[in-house]
Design an enzyme around this catalytic site. Structure first.
Site, PDB file in Angstrom:
ATOM      1  N   HIS A   1     -52.403  21.264   5.925  1.00 27.92           N
ATOM      2  CA  HIS A   1     -52.065  19.855   5.724  1.00 27.92           C
ATOM      3  C   HIS A   1     -53.267  18.980   6.089  1.00 27.92           C
ATOM      4  CE1 HIS A   1     -47.962  21.224   5.361  1.00 27.92           C
ATOM      5  NE2 HIS A   1     -47.468  19.983   5.297  1.00 27.92           N
TER       6      HIS A   1
ATOM      7  N   GLN B   1       0.814  -1.211   0.000  1.00 26.81           N
ATOM      8  CA  GLN B   1       0.000   0.000   0.000  1.00 26.81           C
ATOM      9  C   GLN B   1       0.851   1.266   0.000  1.00 26.81           C
ATOM     10  OE1 GLN B   1      -3.491  -0.168  -0.524  1.00 26.81           O
ATOM     11  NE2 GLN B   1      -2.607  -2.167  -0.992  1.00 26.81           N
TER      12      GLN B   1
ATOM     13  N   HIS C   1       1.574   2.910  -3.388  1.00 28.81           N
ATOM     14  CA  HIS C   1       0.604   3.756  -4.091  1.00 28.81           C
ATOM     15  C   HIS C   1       1.045   5.210  -4.174  1.00 28.81           C
ATOM     16  CE1 HIS C   1      -3.017   1.574  -5.199  1.00 28.81           C
ATOM     17  NE2 HIS C   1      -2.912   0.844  -4.097  1.00 28.81           N
TER      18      HIS C   1
ATOM     19  N   GLU D   1      -9.176   2.235   5.806  1.00 28.07           N
ATOM     20  CA  GLU D   1      -9.688   1.878   4.486  1.00 28.07           C
ATOM     21  C   GLU D   1      -9.561   0.365   4.285  1.00 28.07           C
ATOM     22  OE1 GLU D   1      -8.737   2.957  -0.206  1.00 28.07           O
ATOM     23  OE2 GLU D   1      -7.173   3.167   1.303  1.00 28.07           O
ATOM     24  N   HIS D   2      -8.354  -0.168   4.494  1.00 24.82           N
ATOM     25  CA  HIS D   2      -8.098  -1.608   4.420  1.00 24.82           C
ATOM     26  C   HIS D   2      -7.606  -2.082   5.786  1.00 24.82           C
ATOM     27  CE1 HIS D   2      -6.906   0.103   0.396  1.00 24.82           C
ATOM     28  NE2 HIS D   2      -7.762  -0.831  -0.018  1.00 24.82           N
TER      29      HIS D   2
ATOM     30  N   ASP E   1      -7.507  -5.435  -4.189  1.00 25.96           N
ATOM     31  CA  ASP E   1      -7.228  -4.389  -5.174  1.00 25.96           C
ATOM     32  C   ASP E   1      -7.582  -4.835  -6.584  1.00 25.96           C
ATOM     33  OD1 ASP E   1      -6.331  -2.518  -3.371  1.00 25.96           O
ATOM     34  OD2 ASP E   1      -4.215  -3.034  -3.593  1.00 25.96           O
TER      35      ASP E   1
END
Length: 441
Positions: A425, A263, A266, A332-333, A366
């Site tokens: 109403h 990761q 990235h 996230e992961h 992924d």
């Protein structure tokens, strides 16, 4: 290489907010980025195509004649695609489509009383703009992750934008184009960054405005998505990627280190966090990082990510405290590499995606696990979900009452309307209650 944070002496009863205050996070100032991209977004809103082309030349150093990619280019890219890459993409699509079809929701009808029916109808979004990044890597997998759930949801109109590449004469990366052709996406634009998000929101030239924008991107893409929310929906503000690993002394150090590295590859802003009660494992992972990082193709990028403030090894007393920490972090992961990993994973409350056991690395998700890799970051997993078929659907309520059903509940509606001081109403009901009953003589 990776710094340590010791939480073993943290008192019992420490709250999630208190943990978040001491856990590593990347600096992620979307508001500052909003100020940078606002002129770009406003320019596209007012000048359309010319503004998009000018921004593309400014930021991507490419001057195109048009925004759109001709479908013949995408088909040619697919024809030229290496057979093994095509086979891998096709298998990934098959697995992702299977999970998407399984989660597709259906209409639900509830008979709340005789003659009174409420239907929850699932309706796909009409038109969606899909964004695929193309900065440090051609994220062909993001084409699949965006397109497949949208297609399964039944979205009628799909447009995809991805940055032009100087090395390919101003066209997007050919593997990205090939994936578009593989999935039958013909409306493709060679546009990246904030200008792509603005193009989707306001329309420009051949690109009509969309109802929803999805897909990951850098901080400027995130900022642009925040700016256009008043005119179009967005999936989330997904920032730099992150991985957290909860591991004990049963974990394999080389597995843990390689997953942190995967990761970190990235982006220099990527976060890699190991949470463990085992100092021995932490030492062994450090040794593996020293061994593995220099051999990586993107060693400089990886080292920057691992040594920056957003990455750390966090020492905890035991796996139970580790769960408190990772639930507060809301990664996230999240990988679980512990004894009885499935039972530990069942206690996770906050994560974009959870990978259970030593044989379920994030890299699998992924590309080809069948899960989606467009996931909430920066702690947003405590309230948001990853991209799915549901992201591309709306829930619409359809109410059908016959005369008898309205006469039965009507007086209570009038009472509630009066309680809110909204008598008109109530009158909309009373005028019906005062009408002669159908079939009365």
């Amino acid at each position: 290489m990776i710094r340590r944070t010791d939480l073993r002496e943290t008192p019992a009863g420490t709250t999630a907010a208190q943990y978040r205050a001491v856990l590593p996070r990347a600096p992620f100032d979307v508001e500052a980025a909003v100020a940078v991209v606002r002129p770009v977004v406003d320019d596209v809103r007012h000048r359309g195509v010319d503004a998009v082309l000018d921004a593309t030349e400014r930021f991507d150093h490419v001057r195109r004649e048009s925004l759109a990619v001709d479908p013949s280019e995408t088909r040619a890219a697919l024809d030229a695609l290496a057979p093994d890459v095509r086979a891998a993409l096709e298998e990934s699509v098959t697995r992702l489509r299977a999970t998407c079809e399984a989660e597709l929701e259906h209409d639900v009808v509830t008979e709340v009383a005789p003659g009174a029916r409420v239907e929850r109808r699932i309706v796909p979004v009409g038109r969606v703009g899909l964004y695929v990044p193309g900065g440090l890597a051609p994220l062909v997998s993001s084409v699949l992750m965006n397109v497949v759930p949208a297609q399964v949801a039944g979205v009628a109109s799909l447009a995809l934008a991805t940055p032009p590449q100087r090395e390919f004469g101003g066209a997007p990366h050919p593997t990205v184009l090939a994936a578009c052709a593989l999935l039958g996406v013909e409306e493709v634009y060679a546009v990246g960054g904030a200008q792509a998000i603005a193009m989707f929101a306001y329309g420009a030239g051949p690109c009509e405005p969309v109802d929803l924008v999805t897909g990951p991107g850098n901080i400027y893409v995130v900022a642009a998505k925040r700016l256009v929310q008043s005119v179009t929906g967005i999936d989330s503000e997904a920032g730099p990627t992150e991985i957290a690993i909860l591991a004990d002394d049963t974990a394999v150090p080389s597995f843990v280190a390689s997953d942190l590295i995967s990761q970190a590859e990235h982006d220099p802003l990527a976060a890699a966090v190991l949470v463990t009660p085992s100092a021995a494992l932490a030492d062994a992972v450090d040794a593996e990082l020293v061994r593995q990082v220099p051999a990586a193709k993107h060693a400089e990028r990886i080292q920057t990510a691992l040594t920056s403030p957003q990455s750390a090894t966090v020492l905890v007393r035991d796996v139970a405290q580790g769960l408190d920490v990772v639930n507060a972090y809301a990664a996230e992961h999240l990988e679980i590499q512990t004894a009885d990993a499935a039972a530990v994973a069942a206690r996770v409350e906050n994560a974009g995606a959870v990978f259970v056991g030593g044989w379920s690395p994030v890299s699998l998700g992924d590309y080809a696990a069948g899960s989606n890799h467009v996931l909430p970051t920066a702690g947003c997993a405590c309230h948001s979900s990853g991209l799915s078929v549901r992201s591309f659907c709306k829930s619409m309520q359809v109410v059908t009452y016959d005369e008898g059903a309205l006469r039965e509940i009507g007086p209570k509606v009038v009472v509630l309307a009066e309680a809110e001081d909204l008598p008109s109403h109530g009158e909309a009901v009373t005028v019906r209650l005062d009408a002669p009953e159908e079939g009365a003589s």
